[in-house]
Design a protein around this motif. Structure first.
Motif, PDB file in Angstrom:
ATOM      1  N   LEU A   1       0.780  -0.952   0.259  1.00 29.29           N
ATOM      2  CA  LEU A   1       0.258   0.165   0.026  1.00 29.29           C
ATOM      3  C   LEU A   1       1.131   0.966   0.211  1.00 29.29           C
ATOM      4  CD1 LEU A   1      -2.812   1.079  -0.145  1.00 29.29           C
ATOM      5  CD2 LEU A   1      -2.647   1.150   2.571  1.00 29.29           C
ATOM      6  N   VAL A   2       1.925   1.576   0.770  1.00 29.52           N
ATOM      7  CA  VAL A   2       2.698   2.375   0.499  1.00 29.52           C
ATOM      8  C   VAL A   2       3.418   2.239  -0.528  1.00 29.52           C
ATOM      9  CG1 VAL A   2       4.776   3.314   1.672  1.00 29.52           C
ATOM     10  CG2 VAL A   2       3.319   1.715   3.902  1.00 29.52           C
ATOM     11  N   ILE A   3       4.230   1.885  -0.736  1.00 32.02           N
ATOM     12  CA  ILE A   3       4.692   1.613  -2.069  1.00 32.02           C
ATOM     13  C   ILE A   3       3.824   1.984  -2.833  1.00 32.02           C
ATOM     14  CG2 ILE A   3       5.781   0.004  -3.903  1.00 32.02           C
ATOM     15  CD1 ILE A   3       7.357  -1.872  -1.667  1.00 32.02           C
ATOM     16  N   GLU A   4       2.954   1.726  -3.266  1.00 35.86           N
ATOM     17  CA  GLU A   4       1.740   1.959  -4.566  1.00 35.86           C
ATOM     18  C   GLU A   4       1.544   3.485  -4.745  1.00 35.86           C
ATOM     19  OE1 GLU A   4      -2.066   0.021  -3.865  1.00 35.86           O
ATOM     20  OE2 GLU A   4      -1.404  -1.833  -4.652  1.00 35.86           O
ATOM     21  N   HIS A   5       1.343   4.109  -3.460  1.00 33.91           N
ATOM     22  CA  HIS A   5       0.906   5.760  -3.050  1.00 33.91           C
ATOM     23  C   HIS A   5       2.599   6.580  -3.553  1.00 33.91           C
ATOM     24  CE1 HIS A   5      -2.458   4.090  -1.435  1.00 33.91           C
ATOM     25  NE2 HIS A   5      -3.406   5.185  -2.079  1.00 33.91           N
ATOM     26  N   ALA A   6       3.589   5.758  -2.877  1.00 30.16           N
ATOM     27  CA  ALA A   6       4.875   6.489  -3.213  1.00 30.16           C
ATOM     28  C   ALA A   6       5.312   7.161  -4.691  1.00 30.16           C
ATOM     29  CB  ALA A   6       5.838   5.581  -2.633  1.00 30.16           C
ATOM     30  N   ASP A   7       5.467   7.721  -4.823  1.00 33.26           N
ATOM     31  CA  ASP A   7       6.518   8.498  -5.980  1.00 33.26           C
ATOM     32  C   ASP A   7       6.932   7.351  -6.998  1.00 33.26           C
ATOM     33  OD1 ASP A   7       5.296  11.069  -5.916  1.00 33.26           O
ATOM     34  OD2 ASP A   7       6.951  11.808  -4.572  1.00 33.26           O
ATOM     35  N   ASP A   8       7.224   7.456  -8.042  1.00 38.15           N
ATOM     36  CA  ASP A   8       7.778   6.192  -8.907  1.00 38.15           C
ATOM     37  C   ASP A   8       9.427   6.162  -8.133  1.00 38.15           C
ATOM     38  OD1 ASP A   8       5.638   5.328  -9.929  1.00 38.15           O
ATOM     39  OD2 ASP A   8       5.669   6.222 -11.635  1.00 38.15           O
ATOM     40  N   GLY A   9      10.159   5.471  -8.157  1.00 39.52           N
ATOM     41  CA  GLY A   9      12.413   5.888  -7.690  1.00 39.52           C
ATOM     42  C   GLY A   9      12.056   5.769  -6.897  1.00 39.52           C
ATOM     43  N   ILE A  10      10.921   6.083  -5.563  1.00 38.13           N
ATOM     44  CA  ILE A  10      11.571   6.039  -4.658  1.00 38.13           C
ATOM     45  C   ILE A  10      11.767   4.818  -4.249  1.00 38.13           C
ATOM     46  CG2 ILE A  10      10.670   6.275  -2.051  1.00 38.13           C
ATOM     47  CD1 ILE A  10       9.054   8.653  -2.493  1.00 38.13           C
ATOM     48  N   VAL A  11      13.215   4.080  -3.146  1.00 41.81           N
ATOM     49  CA  VAL A  11      13.276   3.284  -2.963  1.00 41.81           C
ATOM     50  C   VAL A  11      12.720   2.979  -1.286  1.00 41.81           C
ATOM     51  CG1 VAL A  11      16.003   1.788  -2.694  1.00 41.81           C
ATOM     52  CG2 VAL A  11      15.046   3.063  -4.659  1.00 41.81           C
ATOM     53  N   PHE A  12      12.256   1.559  -1.107  1.00 44.30           N
ATOM     54  CA  PHE A  12      12.521   1.323  -0.220  1.00 44.30           C
ATOM     55  C   PHE A  12      12.999   0.003   0.411  1.00 44.30           C
ATOM     56  CE2 PHE A  12       8.239   3.406  -1.354  1.00 44.30           C
ATOM     57  CZ  PHE A  12       8.325   3.757  -0.786  1.00 44.30           C
ATOM     58  N   PRO A  13      13.939   0.117   1.724  1.00 47.28           N
ATOM     59  CA  PRO A  13      15.135  -0.975   1.535  1.00 47.28           C
ATOM     60  C   PRO A  13      14.448  -2.396   2.735  1.00 47.28           C
ATOM     61  CG  PRO A  13      16.284   1.444   2.201  1.00 47.28           C
ATOM     62  CD  PRO A  13      15.090   1.896   1.265  1.00 47.28           C
ATOM     63  N   PRO A  14      14.481  -2.783   2.085  1.00 50.60           N
ATOM     64  CA  PRO A  14      13.479  -4.127   2.906  1.00 50.60           C
ATOM     65  C   PRO A  14      14.082  -4.355   4.672  1.00 50.60           C
ATOM     66  CG  PRO A  14      14.430  -5.263   1.384  1.00 50.60           C
ATOM     67  CD  PRO A  14      15.003  -3.616   1.083  1.00 50.60           C
ATOM     68  N   GLU A  15      15.086  -3.758   4.670  1.00 45.31           N
ATOM     69  CA  GLU A  15      15.925  -4.544   6.206  1.00 45.31           C
ATOM     70  C   GLU A  15      15.012  -3.477   7.383  1.00 45.31           C
ATOM     71  OE1 GLU A  15      18.619  -1.918   3.635  1.00 45.31           O
ATOM     72  OE2 GLU A  15      17.492  -3.549   3.441  1.00 45.31           O
ATOM     73  N   ARG A  16      13.915  -1.541   6.379  1.00 45.88           N
ATOM     74  CA  ARG A  16      13.384  -0.477   7.236  1.00 45.88           C
ATOM     75  C   ARG A  16      12.052  -0.881   7.211  1.00 45.88           C
ATOM     76  NH1 ARG A  16      16.035   2.143   9.870  1.00 45.88           N
ATOM     77  NH2 ARG A  16      13.860   3.251   9.810  1.00 45.88           N
ATOM     78  N   TRP A  17      11.853  -2.293   6.711  1.00 51.65           N
ATOM     79  CA  TRP A  17      10.801  -2.188   6.725  1.00 51.65           C
ATOM     80  C   TRP A  17       9.695  -2.380   8.393  1.00 51.65           C
ATOM     81  CZ3 TRP A  17       6.709   0.010   4.420  1.00 51.65           C
ATOM     82  CH2 TRP A  17       6.623  -0.321   2.638  1.00 51.65           C
ATOM     83  N   ALA A  18      10.389  -3.052   9.157  1.00 49.59           N
ATOM     84  CA  ALA A  18      10.094  -2.796  10.763  1.00 49.59           C
ATOM     85  C   ALA A  18      10.238  -1.813  11.257  1.00 49.59           C
ATOM     86  CB  ALA A  18      11.423  -4.618  11.089  1.00 49.59           C
ATOM     87  N   ALA A  19      11.726  -1.587  10.855  1.00 49.75           N
ATOM     88  CA  ALA A  19      11.885  -0.314  11.931  1.00 49.75           C
ATOM     89  C   ALA A  19      10.798   0.832  11.844  1.00 49.75           C
ATOM     90  CB  ALA A  19      12.850   0.099  11.724  1.00 49.75           C
ATOM     91  N   THR A  20      10.438   0.538  10.242  1.00 55.46           N
ATOM     92  CA  THR A  20       9.397   1.953  10.527  1.00 55.46           C
ATOM     93  C   THR A  20       8.170   1.975  10.581  1.00 55.46           C
ATOM     94  OG1 THR A  20      10.671   2.490   7.840  1.00 55.46           O
ATOM     95  CG2 THR A  20       8.400   3.268   8.058  1.00 55.46           C
ATOM     96  N   PHE A  21       8.035   0.531  10.108  1.00 54.58           N
ATOM     97  CA  PHE A  21       6.341   0.081  10.946  1.00 54.58           C
ATOM     98  C   PHE A  21       5.977   0.240  12.754  1.00 54.58           C
ATOM     99  CE2 PHE A  21       3.295  -2.889  12.095  1.00 54.58           C
ATOM    100  CZ  PHE A  21       2.199  -2.450  11.916  1.00 54.58           C
ATOM    101  N   ARG A  22       6.721  -0.145  13.143  1.00 59.55           N
ATOM    102  CA  ARG A  22       6.769   0.120  14.561  1.00 59.55           C
ATOM    103  C   ARG A  22       6.961   1.400  15.168  1.00 59.55           C
ATOM    104  NH1 ARG A  22      12.153  -2.164  15.153  1.00 59.55           N
ATOM    105  NH2 ARG A  22      13.376  -0.912  15.528  1.00 59.55           N
ATOM    106  N   SER A  23       7.584   2.389  14.370  1.00 59.79           N
ATOM    107  CA  SER A  23       7.971   3.796  14.952  1.00 59.79           C
ATOM    108  C   SER A  23       6.249   4.587  14.653  1.00 59.79           C
ATOM    109  CB  SER A  23       8.730   4.624  14.264  1.00 59.79           C
ATOM    110  OG  SER A  23       8.690   4.782  12.559  1.00 59.79           O
ATOM    111  N   HIS A  24       5.106   3.417  13.465  1.00 58.34           N
ATOM    112  CA  HIS A  24       4.003   4.165  13.022  1.00 58.34           C
ATOM    113  C   HIS A  24       3.151   3.363  13.486  1.00 58.34           C
ATOM    114  CE1 HIS A  24       5.951   7.281  10.888  1.00 58.34           C
ATOM    115  NE2 HIS A  24       6.993   7.141  10.361  1.00 58.34           N
TER     116      HIS A  24
END
Length: 75
Positions: A1-24
């Motif tokens: 869902l986040v990737i679908e709403h993000a601008d093209d070309g934005i990179v989402f490192p897999p190892e950051r998902w847990a930390a990002t989700f935890r903070s939100h």
């Protein structure tokens, strides 16, 4: 869902998902609760109920300690 709403070309490192989700997570869960009109049980009732549930496969720490120490004490 986040990737679908993000601008093209934005990179989402897999190892950051847990930390990002935890903070939100708290904000996300609050929004979901409001969206679904979920009314949680009273704050203290949930821990009281959960504390009463003992999984049959998981022995209580005191029982583990007693069975571990018992053979040593008899020797």
């Amino acid at each position: 869902l986040v990737i679908e709403h993000a601008d093209d070309g934005i990179v989402f490192p897999p190892e950051r998902w847990a930390a990002t989700f935890r903070s939100h997570a708290q904000l996300i869960l609050r929004e979901l609760r409001e969206y679904l009109a979920y009314s949680p049980p009273p704050l203290l009732q949930r821990p009281i109920e959960d504390a009463q549930k003992i999984h049959k496969q998981r022995p209580i720490l005191q029982e583990q300690l007693a069975t571990t120490i018992q053979p040593t004490a008899e020797a």
